[in-house]
Design a protein around this motif. Sequence first.
Motif, PDB file in Angstrom:
ATOM      1  N   PHE A  82      32.028  42.052  43.519  1.00  0.00           N
ATOM      2  CA  PHE A  82      30.996  40.941  43.306  1.00  0.00           C
ATOM      3  C   PHE A  82      29.229  41.282  42.824  1.00  0.00           C
ATOM      4  O   PHE A  82      29.146  42.168  43.784  1.00  0.00           O
ATOM      5  CB  PHE A  82      31.128  39.529  44.519  1.00  0.00           C
ATOM      6  CG  PHE A  82      29.836  38.589  43.910  1.00  0.00           C
ATOM      7  CD1 PHE A  82      30.132  38.106  42.719  1.00  0.00           C
ATOM      8  CD2 PHE A  82      29.362  38.639  45.014  1.00  0.00           C
ATOM      9  CE1 PHE A  82      28.935  37.162  42.701  1.00  0.00           C
ATOM     10  CE2 PHE A  82      28.421  37.089  44.727  1.00  0.00           C
ATOM     11  CZ  PHE A  82      28.144  36.630  43.902  1.00  0.00           C
ATOM     12  N   GLN A 134      32.148  38.594  39.489  1.00  0.00           N
ATOM     13  CA  GLN A 134      32.781  39.065  40.493  1.00  0.00           C
ATOM     14  C   GLN A 134      34.217  39.411  39.432  1.00  0.00           C
ATOM     15  O   GLN A 134      34.307  38.623  38.338  1.00  0.00           O
ATOM     16  CB  GLN A 134      33.208  37.808  41.235  1.00  0.00           C
ATOM     17  CG  GLN A 134      34.231  37.803  42.324  1.00  0.00           C
ATOM     18  CD  GLN A 134      34.737  37.113  42.871  1.00  0.00           C
ATOM     19  OE1 GLN A 134      34.001  35.963  42.681  1.00  0.00           O
ATOM     20  NE2 GLN A 134      35.894  37.298  43.772  1.00  0.00           N
ATOM     21  N   VAL A 164      35.672  41.135  48.934  1.00  0.00           N
ATOM     22  CA  VAL A 164      34.341  39.798  48.668  1.00  0.00           C
ATOM     23  C   VAL A 164      35.573  38.579  49.242  1.00  0.00           C
ATOM     24  O   VAL A 164      35.233  38.318  49.736  1.00  0.00           O
ATOM     25  CB  VAL A 164      33.337  39.165  47.387  1.00  0.00           C
ATOM     26  CG1 VAL A 164      34.396  39.420  46.577  1.00  0.00           C
ATOM     27  CG2 VAL A 164      32.560  38.578  48.034  1.00  0.00           C
ATOM     28  N   ALA A 199      32.322  34.764  47.340  1.00  0.00           N
ATOM     29  CA  ALA A 199      30.738  34.783  46.851  1.00  0.00           C
ATOM     30  C   ALA A 199      30.193  33.642  46.950  1.00  0.00           C
ATOM     31  O   ALA A 199      28.307  34.291  46.546  1.00  0.00           O
ATOM     32  CB  ALA A 199      30.925  34.827  44.994  1.00  0.00           C
TER      33      ALA A 199
END
Length: 522
Positions: free
Chosen positions: A276, A271, A73, A90
Amino acid sequence: LSEESLDAAPYKLRRRNSETMRAQYISTKELRICIGTYNAAGIEPPEGLDIAEWLGTTGGEQADMYVLGFQEVVPLNAGNVLGAEDVRPALAWEALIRDTLTRTQPSCSRPKYRYRSHPATPTRDGSDELFPGGTDTETDDDAPFSFPVYPEEYVAATPRMLGAMVDIEDEQPRAQQRALLKTMSKTDRIGLAWPEQPLDLMATASLSSASFKSPRSFGAHRSFMKSRAAADDCPAMVPDLDLDLDGEAARGHGKKKGGVRSPFVRIVSKQMVGVFLTIWVRRGLRRCVQNIKVSTVGVGAMGYIGNKGSVSASMSIYQTMFCFVCTHLSAGERPGNLLKRNADVQEIHRRTRFAGPGGLELPRDIYDHERIFWLGDLNYRIDVPYDRTHGLIAAMDWPQLAEKDQLKRELRKGRAFEGWSEGVLEFAPTYKYEIGTGKYIGDDQKGGRRTPAWCDRVLSFGKGVRLLGYGRSELTLSDHKPVTATYAAEVEVFCGRKLQRALTLTDAEVESGDVVVPDLEF
C-alpha cells in the motif's frame, strides 16, 4: 549500465542538450520529502496509536511531502491474496496519518508555493480528498488560475490570445470576465502534458505569418510585459490563468469551505493486496504536482500474484519528474532467496510502466525519472550466524553488521540497485521482533528463531537529492520496526520573468527575418 538505464538515455540526452537554454528560464528550490516504510504484519492500527516519531513530526517540524509505504497492510492469507481487496486497514492508516499531520502542524506560518497548472480531476466527492488513487484539486479562493492545460494535439497561441490573458486580469469588464469563467469547464484533462510547457510551439507559431497581421515582437505584447508584481521569487507560472490553446478555457476549482482543514492533502492512495502506497503533500503545494500515474507489479506466487511486488507512483513536481516505488520482496534466509530478491528487483524494473497520452514523451518506466526513491520490506538479510548477530547488536557494532548485510554487498558489486544510494545503517536491525515488545524473537516462539536483519529500507537514485536523516522508530505493533528517510530534493521551477527575457525579440529582429527561435524541447 543496465538495460533499463540505456532505454532512458534518449530522454535524458534531450534534457542535457537544452541545459543552456533551460538556465535562462528555470530556477531551482529544495523540497523536504519524508519517506517511510512499515511492514504492519496485517494488523490494523489501534485507536490512539502515536506515529509522530515515524513521520518525524515529534519536534513540530514537518516535511513538504510524505511518501508512506506499507507491506502486509492486510494479512497475506488466501482470502486476501486471491479474493476481493480489503481496503479497511488502509483507510484506518490514512485516517491516522491525516490526524497526526493535523495535530503536529507547527504554529509558524505555512510555506508559500507557486504553481502553474491544475492536476487531473478524475472525480470529486466534496471532501479534502478523492477516493484511493485520485488527486485532490480543491483550491483556495485567492488561488490564481494556472498556465495553459494542453490537449493531446496542441494548437498554438496567437498574439491576440496571449494578450487576452492580461486583458482578463487587468482590463476586461467584470460581466465579460464572469461570462468567460462559465466556459472554463474542461478540468478533467491530464493537466500538464509534458514535464514543462512546450514553449517553442508558442514562439514558432506566434512568429508565423498566420499569427501576425504586422510584425510585432514578444516584448511588445502585454502578456509578456506585465509579469505579476508579486513574482519577486520567480513565479511558477505566467500568467496565472488556465487557457486551453484550442480556444477553450478552463475555470478554477472549488471554493474555500468552512472549518479547519488539514495542512496536507492526499494525492496518491493505491493498494495491491498487502502493498500500500499513500502520498501526502502540503495543501499549498498540491497544484505543483502533475501527471500522476500509478503502476502495480505482482511478483509473488506463480511470478504474478500480488502477495509480493510493487506499487509505484510517477509524477512531476514543478518541472522535475519523481518516481516512488514501494515494494515487498521475497523472504527467506537461504542462499537461493537472495537470488530471488534480486530477480524481483529486475522484474519490477522490467514490468513497471506508466501509461501516458499517445505521442507525448512523458516518463514510461522507472529510470525515465530524475529523482527516484525505492522503499519497502526488501527482505535482504545479514550473513552472520544467529548468536554472533545478537552479540554485535548488544555491542551496537553497526559497521560490522553492515559489512555482512546482503543489500550493501549487492550495492557494492552492482548486482542489484546499480548506482543507487542508501544512508548509513546506524540503528538496530528492524526484524524480527516479538509483537508488542522491543525484543527480538527467540527459539521458543512459534515458527522458530530468525536472525535479525535490516529488512526495511529506503534507497534513492538520481542527482539533486540530499539525505537529511535515516533511522527507525520504536512502534511495537508489528514484528518489524518502521523506517524513515528524510531528503532535501532539488526541483526545477519555471520562472516567468526569466522566460520573458529569453523570448523577448526586438522589432528589428522580427522585421529583418533573422529570428532564430531557441529549441525548448524537453
